[in-house]
Design an enzyme around this catalytic site. Structure first.
Site, short mmCIF file in Angstrom:
data_model
loop_
_atom_site.label_atom_id
_atom_site.label_comp_id
_atom_site.label_asym_id
_atom_site.label_seq_id
_atom_site.Cartn_x
_atom_site.Cartn_y
_atom_site.Cartn_z
N HIS A 35 0.90 -1.27 -0.06
CA HIS A 35 0.00 0.02 0.12
C HIS A 35 0.92 1.27 0.14
CE1 HIS A 35 -2.83 -2.91 2.25
NE2 HIS A 35 -3.66 -2.50 1.42
N MET A 183 3.20 -9.26 -0.81
CA MET A 183 2.76 -8.54 0.29
C MET A 183 1.21 -8.49 0.38
SD MET A 183 5.08 -6.32 1.92
CE MET A 183 6.90 -6.58 1.90
N SER A 184 0.63 -8.83 1.72
CA SER A 184 -0.98 -8.78 1.68
C SER A 184 -1.21 -8.53 3.23
CB SER A 184 -1.24 -10.14 1.25
OG SER A 184 -2.74 -10.43 1.69
#
Ligand code: PAF
Length: 276
Positions: A35, A183-184
């Site tokens: 993000h 990435m999560s």
């Protein structure tokens, strides 16, 4: 950073800043470096950066998944401040977002009928509804989406084109951990052991890329799926055209991506890679 809990206050504030280019990053929180990379790109390209954090109930077809979604607001706010985000829209309730909803008339063709469209019925309808509402509230110049959710990116781009919205939808590269795991926010739900196993997704995608010209596409899909079953419960492994998610025919020479979804324990992980 200014935080707005209602769309009314946010819109009022934005009307006092006309002519600024706005970069928008919609999120469901539990922010990670993926993000932040979108926000940093928005910061470089736009005069004002707006992030939203809203866990949108209409896009969860699994109630448990919604209930277990990680919420880390204080940590998120710290991270947003650290990268210089200007505005956070943090709606105080679901009604604030859905206040002015109108019917959406968008023809997605096969885009919402394959892959995640089959496995998560109603998911993309919920994503489109909320993104359109957030676009209406924020009126961004550019909106940034991670390519980890590649199908979502294509759907939002198509929706924006069909509704003639003057918003540039930008897909940004997947950010990975050192061992390749995408990435999560869901990675937070993995145990230490599951976290090790989770690298199977990128390893299998990489294997697919290495062998894309050696085997017929469907045989390679089956082989990759079988490789994944040793480690988790794969839902699908498919190789598709990158532009429209159609099957790859022998005469197609454009970009091709492989897509995988696999459950590791109770955590459903998703990833994709350009393989040609
Ligand atoms: O990708 C996400 O986090 C969500 O689907 C989005 C775009 C914020 C809509 O709720």
């Amino acid at each position: 950073m200014e935080i707005f809990k209602t769309q009314k206050e946010l819109k009022k504030h934005l009307s006092s800043l006309p002519d600024k280019t706005i970069g928008f990053v919609p999120t469901m929180g539990a922010l990670h470096r993926g993000h932040l990379s979108l926000l940093i790109r928005a910061k470089v390209e736009c005069e004002l950066v707006i992030c939203s954090i809203f866990v949108n109930p209409t896009q969860f077809n699994d109630k448990k998944d919604f209930e277990n979604y990680p919420i880390l607001i204080d940590e998120d706010i710290k991270q947003l401040k650290s990268i210089g985000c200007d505005i956070l829209y943090l709606p105080e309730n679901v009604e604030d977002v859905y206040l002015n909803e109108r019917d959406l008339n968008v023809d997605l063709g096969i885009l919402d009928k394959v892959m995640e469209g089959i496995n998560r019925p109603g998911h993309f309808n919920g994503v489109m509804r909320v993104v359109k509402l957030l676009f209406d509230i924020v009126s961004p110049t550019k909106a940034y989406f991670g390519l980890k959710d590649y199908q979502q990116y294509l759907i939002i781009k198509t929706m924006t084109q069909q509704l003639n919205l003057t918003i540039e939808v930008i897909g940004c590269d997947i950010i990975r951990e050192a061992d390749g795991l995408a990435m999560s926010s869901r990675n937070l739900l993995l145990t230490f052991q599951q976290r090790q196993v989770a690298t199977t997704l990128i390893k299998t995608l990489q294997y697919c890329k290495d062998h894309i010209n050696e085997a017929p596409i469907e045989a390679l899909e089956r082989r990759c799926l079988a490789m994944m079953t040793q480690y988790g419960e794969p839902e699908y492994f498919v190789i598709r055209r990158a532009d429209n998610l159609e099957k790859v025919t022998p005469d197609y020479t454009g970009e091709v991506r492989a897509f995988v979804v696999c459950k590791i324990g109770k955590v459903r992980l998703i990833d994709n890679l350009q393989v040609r």
